[in-house]
Design a protein around this motif. Sequence first.
Motif, short mmCIF file in Angstrom:
data_model
loop_
_atom_site.label_atom_id
_atom_site.label_comp_id
_atom_site.label_asym_id
_atom_site.label_seq_id
_atom_site.Cartn_x
_atom_site.Cartn_y
_atom_site.Cartn_z
N LYS A 154 0.78 -1.31 -0.03
CA LYS A 154 0.04 -0.23 -0.05
C LYS A 154 0.84 1.09 0.08
O LYS A 154 2.04 1.30 0.33
N GLN A 155 0.43 2.09 -0.59
CA GLN A 155 0.96 3.49 -0.45
C GLN A 155 -0.12 4.65 -0.45
O GLN A 155 -1.22 4.64 -0.99
N ASN A 156 0.06 5.33 0.89
CA ASN A 156 -0.71 6.28 1.23
C ASN A 156 -2.02 5.72 1.69
O ASN A 156 -3.00 6.43 1.04
N GLY A 157 -2.34 4.60 1.79
CA GLY A 157 -3.56 4.06 2.25
C GLY A 157 -4.11 3.28 1.00
O GLY A 157 -5.11 2.59 1.12
N LYS A 158 -3.34 3.30 0.03
CA LYS A 158 -4.08 2.79 -1.36
C LYS A 158 -3.19 1.56 -1.97
O LYS A 158 -2.00 1.61 -1.65
#
Length: 251
Positions: A154-158
Amino acid sequence: MPKGEFGDMVRLGKQVFTETGKYAPKYVGNKLNCVNCHLDAGRLANSAPLWAAWGKYPAYRGKNKMVNTMEERIQGCFTYSMNGSAPPADSQELKALMSYAYWLAEGAPTGVDLPGRGYPKLDEPENKPDYQRGEQVFVNNCALCHGDKGEGRKQNGKVVFPSLWGDDSFNWGAGMHRVNTAAAFIHANMPLGKGGSLTEQQAWDVAYYVNSHERPQDPRFKENVKTTKEAYHQHQCNYGEKIGKSVLGKR
């Protein structure tokens, strides 16, 4: 893309396809998106592209022993690959996906197996797929994107790379739980952007390894794992098999 109301529906279909949990949250039970199994927004040849599937439906499917329309085929993806529930035929989400698939397939012939349809089938491996060899292939080629424990990234919650097993992945009824299907997809498309770089044996081994971990139960589950395996899993898969100390599917 087209203009007007149809174009709006096509654009929505692409959004549902690429960010399924965001645009069809009612029908998704994991962290996957349609694009995880159908790369490049459903356009990439040899990654089960939508434009090649469109002209082959309606078609009989052995999985449910009935003739399926394209709508029903997509509904099945939500039930199994998305570990969710089937969008109704009159839902905005399914209409949008159908519009997007239709637009991608414009000009393509119907009833024809177009080159690039599905995943290129592999010959049976020279050596029986092996957990330890598959684990090494995974460590060397897959863990960077999918995590050491197949949990994804995940990156920044995505979610940027999907989970390959566990609660956030596809369930035991999805086509990708079949070792031969996963091996074909992996060989043609993985690592991302480097499809064909693994040998066929490596693809078989890592597909076996990935599908030797627990994941959500098959929605068709009845009575127990043995009964469910006998009814629905008479193919190349590890459902109901003892891997290590556990029988898969009993979680």
